[in-house]
Write a protein that holds these residues in place. Structure first.
Motif, short mmCIF file in Angstrom:
data_model
loop_
_atom_site.label_atom_id
_atom_site.label_comp_id
_atom_site.label_asym_id
_atom_site.label_seq_id
_atom_site.Cartn_x
_atom_site.Cartn_y
_atom_site.Cartn_z
N ALA A 119 0.83 -1.20 0.00
CA ALA A 119 0.00 0.00 0.00
C ALA A 119 0.86 1.25 0.00
O ALA A 119 0.55 2.24 -0.69
CB ALA A 119 -0.92 0.00 1.21
N PHE A 120 1.96 1.23 0.74
CA PHE A 120 2.87 2.37 0.80
C PHE A 120 3.52 2.61 -0.57
O PHE A 120 3.66 3.75 -1.03
CB PHE A 120 3.94 2.11 1.86
CG PHE A 120 4.38 3.34 2.59
CD1 PHE A 120 3.83 4.58 2.34
CD2 PHE A 120 5.36 3.25 3.56
CE1 PHE A 120 4.24 5.71 3.02
CE2 PHE A 120 5.79 4.37 4.25
CZ PHE A 120 5.23 5.61 3.97
N LEU A 121 3.94 1.53 -1.21
CA LEU A 121 4.56 1.65 -2.53
C LEU A 121 3.57 2.21 -3.55
O LEU A 121 3.93 3.07 -4.38
CB LEU A 121 5.08 0.29 -3.00
CG LEU A 121 6.24 -0.31 -2.21
CD1 LEU A 121 6.66 -1.65 -2.80
CD2 LEU A 121 7.44 0.63 -2.17
N LEU A 122 2.34 1.75 -3.50
CA LEU A 122 1.32 2.28 -4.43
C LEU A 122 1.08 3.77 -4.19
O LEU A 122 1.02 4.55 -5.14
CB LEU A 122 0.01 1.50 -4.25
CG LEU A 122 -0.03 0.08 -4.83
CD1 LEU A 122 -1.28 -0.64 -4.35
CD2 LEU A 122 0.02 0.13 -6.36
N PHE A 123 0.95 4.16 -2.91
CA PHE A 123 0.68 5.56 -2.60
C PHE A 123 1.81 6.48 -3.04
O PHE A 123 1.57 7.52 -3.68
CB PHE A 123 0.43 5.72 -1.10
CG PHE A 123 0.31 7.16 -0.68
CD1 PHE A 123 -0.83 7.89 -0.96
CD2 PHE A 123 1.35 7.79 -0.01
CE1 PHE A 123 -0.94 9.23 -0.59
CE2 PHE A 123 1.26 9.12 0.37
CZ PHE A 123 0.11 9.85 0.08
#
Length: 324
Positions: A177-181
Motif C-alpha cells: 500500500a505504501f509503494l502504491l501511494f
C-alpha cells in the motif's frame, strides 16, 4: 534511457507476444526501470530467504527458545542491508518510476504525439498507470510476504519493536500500500510539474518528509491506547512484554496521576517523603498491545489505498481534461 512511445517494432508481430499495442509499447519504453526494480526485488527476496535460514540455524545451535539467544541480529550486515533496501524501495519507485512516468512524455512531446495516433489519452494513461502500479504491487507483496515470514516467528530476537517503521511498514499489507501511494504521489507531482528533473527532486523531498516525519506520527495514532496500573516497585507482567509503551505515570490510590519524574529527588529520603506526601502507590503505563498490530496495519493500508485512489482520480482528470 526510455524508448520513445512511437517506436515501431523491428519485426512484425508474430501473434505470440504476451502484451500488444499500447501496454507493450509502455513496457518497452520503461524496460530499464522495470528490469532494475524487478532485479532489486529478486535480490532482496533471495537475501531474505538466505538470512532467515542463517538465523534459524543460529537459534537452533543456541537452543532457542528454551535458552536465551541474546541479540543474534545485532551488527548483522545482511539484516541491515535488507532493511535498507526495503526502506529505500518506496523512494526508488516514487522518484525513478513515478515522477518521470508522465512528466517525461510531457517534456519531450511524446504524449502529444502518441495521443494524435490511434491511441486515446485514456488508453495511454491506463497503460502507464497499470505498469507503475503493477510494479509497485508485485514488489510490495513479494517482499512484505517474505519479510513477514522471516520476522513473525522470531520477532523476540529482532532489534526493533513491532511498532517501529522497519517492522510495521515492511510487513503485512502496509508495504504494498505504501509503494502504491508514493508511486501515485510521484506520478501526480510529475504530471503537475511536467519536467522530469524538477519532478524527481520534488518527489524525493515529498517522499523523504512523508516517510521520516509524517508517517511516524500517523503510525502511532492508528490504534487505541490502553492503560494498565500495577503496584509501584513490582515487575510489569510478562504478558505486556510485547506492548509498546506510549506514556508512563505514577498514581495514587484514588487514581490521581502524576508525571513519571514527579518525585525524582536528589536523595532517597527526599524521594520517599515526596511519594508519601502525594500518596503514590502505583506505576501506570499507557500502551499499544501487539494484538492490535494487524488491525492497525489494515487501517494504515486503507488510508494509503484511499490516498492512492484520490491521486489516481486526479491524474486521470488532469491528463484527460487538460492540454498535454
Amino acid at each position: 534511457m526510455s524508448t520513445p512511445l512511437t517506436e515501431k517494432p523491428a519485426e512484425p508481430d508474430s501473434g505470440r507476444r504476451l502484451l500488444r499495442g499500447m501496454p507493450w509499447l509502455v513496457v518497452r519504453q520503461h524496460r530499464t526501470a522495470l528490469a532494475c526494480v524487478l532485479g532489486l526485488t529478486l535480490l532482496a527476496a533471495l537475501w531474505i530467504v538466505y538470512e532467515r535460514n542463517e538465523l534459524v540455524q543460529l537459534l537452533d545451535a543456541k537452543g532457542w527458545p528454551e535458552k536465551d539467544a541474546g541479540q543474534p541480529l545485532e551488527n548483522d550486515r545482511g539484516y541491515n542491508y535488507i532493511t535498507s533496501i526495503l526502506g529505500g524501495l518506496p523512494l526508488i519507485l516514487a522518484v525513478f518510476v513515478g515522477a518521470p512516468l508522465i512528466a517525461g512524455d510531457q517534456e519531450n512531446g511524446t504524449a502529444q504525439l502518441v495521443t494524435t495516433q490511434s491511441a486515446t489519452r485514456r488508453q495511454w494513461l491506463i497503460a502507464k498507470l497499470g505498469l507503475a502500479y503493477a510494479l509497485a504491487l508485485v514488489s510490495g507483496v513479494v517482499l512484505s510476504a517474505l519479510f513477514t515470514w522471516w520476522w513473525k516467528p522470531y520477532r523476540s530476537v529482532f532489534l526493533s519493536e513491532w511498532i517501529d517503521g522497519v517492522i510495521f511498514d515492511n510487513t503485512g499489507p502496509v508495504l504494498p500500500a505504501f509503494l502504491l501511494f508514493l508511486t501515485a504521489a510521484g506520478i501526480t507531482i510529475g504530471t503537475l510539474i511536467r519536467r522530469v528533473l524538477p519532478a524527481m527532486v520534488v518527489t524525493f523531498l515529498f517522499t523523504a518528509i512523508t516517510t521520516m516525519f509524517v508517517w511516524d506520527e500517523v503510525r502511532r495514532r492508528l490504534g487505541d491506547t490502553h492503560v494498565f496500573t500495577y503496584p509501584m516497585g513490582t515487575e510489569l507482567p510478562a504478558r505486556y512484554a510485547e506492548a509498546y509503551e506510549v506514556d508512563r505515570w505514577v498514581g495514587s490510590a484514588d487514581g490521581t496521576l502524576y508525571g513519571w519524574g514527579t518525585c525524582a529527588e536528589a536523595t532517597e529520603k527526599a524521594q520517599n517523603a515526596c511519594i508519601k506526601e502525594h500518596g503514590i502507590v502505583n506505576d501506570v503505563i499507557e500502551y499499544l498491545d501487539y494484538s492490535q498490530m494487524a488491525s492497525m496495519q489494515w487501517t494504515a493500508a486503507g488510508i494509503l489505498l484511499a490516498g492512492t485512489a484520490l491521486l489516481t482520480a486526479f491524474i486521470l482528470w488532469r491528463v484527460t481534461r487538460r492540454p498535454l
